[in-house]
Design a protein around this motif. Sequence first.
Motif, mmCIF file in Angstrom:
data_model
loop_
_atom_site.group_PDB
_atom_site.id
_atom_site.type_symbol
_atom_site.label_atom_id
_atom_site.label_comp_id
_atom_site.label_asym_id
_atom_site.label_seq_id
_atom_site.Cartn_x
_atom_site.Cartn_y
_atom_site.Cartn_z
ATOM 1 N N ILE A 6 26.096 20.959 50.069
ATOM 2 C CA ILE A 6 26.411 20.758 48.650
ATOM 3 C C ILE A 6 25.720 21.782 47.763
ATOM 4 N N PHE A 57 24.317 13.653 45.475
ATOM 5 C CA PHE A 57 24.289 14.930 44.762
ATOM 6 C C PHE A 57 22.953 15.254 44.102
ATOM 7 N N THR A 58 22.039 14.290 44.048
ATOM 8 C CA THR A 58 20.723 14.644 43.507
ATOM 9 C C THR A 58 19.666 14.672 44.594
ATOM 10 N N ASP A 76 20.822 33.141 44.569
ATOM 11 C CA ASP A 76 19.434 33.247 45.013
ATOM 12 C C ASP A 76 18.619 34.119 44.056
ATOM 13 N N GLN A 131 22.323 18.565 52.209
ATOM 14 C CA GLN A 131 21.622 19.389 51.222
ATOM 15 C C GLN A 131 22.148 20.828 51.248
ATOM 16 N N MET A 182 13.742 25.569 50.324
ATOM 17 C CA MET A 182 14.948 25.591 51.126
ATOM 18 C C MET A 182 14.943 26.833 52.019
ATOM 19 N N SER A 183 15.170 26.608 53.297
ATOM 20 C CA SER A 183 14.975 27.697 54.244
ATOM 21 C C SER A 183 16.109 28.728 54.180
ATOM 22 N N GLU A 184 17.349 28.203 54.100
ATOM 23 C CA GLU A 184 18.466 29.133 54.227
ATOM 24 C C GLU A 184 18.829 29.798 52.910
ATOM 25 N N ASP A 185 19.404 30.980 53.016
ATOM 26 C CA ASP A 185 19.857 31.676 51.826
ATOM 27 C C ASP A 185 21.160 31.067 51.347
ATOM 28 N N HIS A 186 21.387 31.205 50.039
ATOM 29 C CA HIS A 186 22.636 30.739 49.472
ATOM 30 C C HIS A 186 23.756 31.698 49.854
ATOM 31 N N ALA A 192 21.682 18.852 44.144
ATOM 32 C CA ALA A 192 20.588 18.426 45.012
ATOM 33 C C ALA A 192 19.278 19.165 44.696
ATOM 34 N N LEU A 193 18.616 19.727 45.721
ATOM 35 C CA LEU A 193 17.314 20.359 45.499
ATOM 36 C C LEU A 193 17.399 21.456 44.434
ATOM 37 N N ASP A 194 18.475 22.236 44.457
ATOM 38 C CA ASP A 194 18.624 23.302 43.460
ATOM 39 C C ASP A 194 18.641 22.723 42.047
ATOM 40 N N PRO A 218 20.083 14.097 48.572
ATOM 41 C CA PRO A 218 20.646 13.706 49.866
ATOM 42 C C PRO A 218 19.545 13.590 50.925
ATOM 43 N N GLY A 254 25.558 24.892 48.652
ATOM 44 C CA GLY A 254 26.197 26.191 48.902
ATOM 45 C C GLY A 254 25.519 27.040 49.962
ATOM 46 N N ARG A 255 24.821 26.392 50.920
ATOM 47 C CA ARG A 255 24.144 27.182 51.937
ATOM 48 C C ARG A 255 24.856 27.177 53.283
#
Lengths: 266, 235
Positions: free
Chosen positions: A261, A249-250, B11, A258, B1-5, B79-81, A252, A263-264
């Motif tokens: 989790i 979760f921090t 976003d 990524q 991050m490439s893709e939109d939420h 994660a990245l967010d 991956p 939301g993409r």
Amino acid sequence: MINKTEITQEALSILPPIMTANNVDVFYGKKQAISNVSLDIPENQITALIGPSGCGKSTFLRCFNRMNDTINICRVNGEIKFSGQDIYDPKVDVVALRSRIGMVFQKANPFPKSIFENVAYGPRIHGLAETKDDLESIVIQSLKRAGLYDEVSDRLSEPGTSLSGGQQQRLCIARAIAVDPQVILMDEPCSALDPIATAIIEDLMETMKEKYTIVIVTHSMQQAARVSQQTAFFHLGELVESGDTQAIFTNPIQERTQNYISGRIG
Amino acid sequence: MSEDHIVTSFDNDMRELESLFEEMGSIVLLQLKDATRALRKEDRKLAKKVVKGDKQLNELERELNDLAIKILALRQPFALDLRYVLTTLKSAGYLERMGDLTRNMAQRTSTIAKAEAETGPIETLIRMSELVQAMTEDILKAYKSRDSELAKIVRDQDEKVDMAHNSLFRELLTYMMEDTSNISACMHVLFIAKNIERMGDNIADIGQEIVYMATGEWPDSKRIKGDKTSSIILS
């Protein structure tokens, strides 16, 4: 926090897995639902299976106590071991297996019987109690372990269905515990419950893991993050990534994890 | 991050957070440039403008804090967010501190200019400031492009600022020993130098945050620290 991760990761790798899945494929007729999944389930830990609807996580969970046997067109290839023994070996007694590996479902499904009888049913058919007193102590012990006893101690003869949703779900947990399993499989156990009832079950799981190994399928990533030590992410029937929950979760490793989790991808 | 939420407003929140941070960064850079010009030209008016300008930076930081807390509470990023929100929040704190240091630099410039005091050579000071300006520009680029390699390079450049600070420290000590009437002005210059040196540290800290944001790992090797002034004695 960093130290904690290291300890958890160490713990995950040192403890021998109680269950292992090796190259598991599952087919429904011609349609393949699970492809080549290998995963170790560490003992006395909570493993969460996450992924979008239809990713195969529930199908995979059901392989662990051969619940898929009940579906005619379902076929399982590969190997699943429980304490070193292949559970798909034809010699395995499935009823006995399911008493060692219990299951709790999404919707609480108490029998149309009293609270007492709901819990007593399993020990009775498996012959776990010799006397009436034995049976009573198993029932009380199980209700206590499921965190329900204090709420129902004065009305054990009332129907199980008279309880609230959260209590019914804990009754089902008590019923699973009553036959003294080692592993408890939970398929979306909180999705029909409000946040307080959910929190009570999550708290219960934390104490249960001292005695049992838990594998939980959940739609809620927050729940997976809160309760589990190991997380496995499924997508389109594949196991994309598994590992220490905090790491998943921090940070991956896989981009698909990524994206899911955060939301993409749904 | 490439893709939109999946959730568009997520976003939007993230983009707003990013633009608030970038706005803070460009204001810090502008403030530092103005403060340095004020110092070089002993321009009290410009110095006062810098002192006043810090307020805007504080307000932006407050706005950024509120937004970051809102994102954490309502969107529960992973994660990245998650790393992005946390490191931006922390880095904005470093930018705000750089703003405070710049304001202090301008206040001291005002004092020195008013007293028409002898400060000795300030070229080293200007050079330090220019180094820090270049580092600020690069760290903002690294943030925007989530470039951990550039962030590491900028982080290591802080050593040069420390070196310049060391030599200025010695220089000023000599200057003060030569003529005690220089001491009061030199002390102000010394504090300005320390301010700029601290700004370099703040940028290096932002560099560390960017490396974590982009990679999920904290940079392993300990940063080379060149500030030796705590052990310098001239006799």
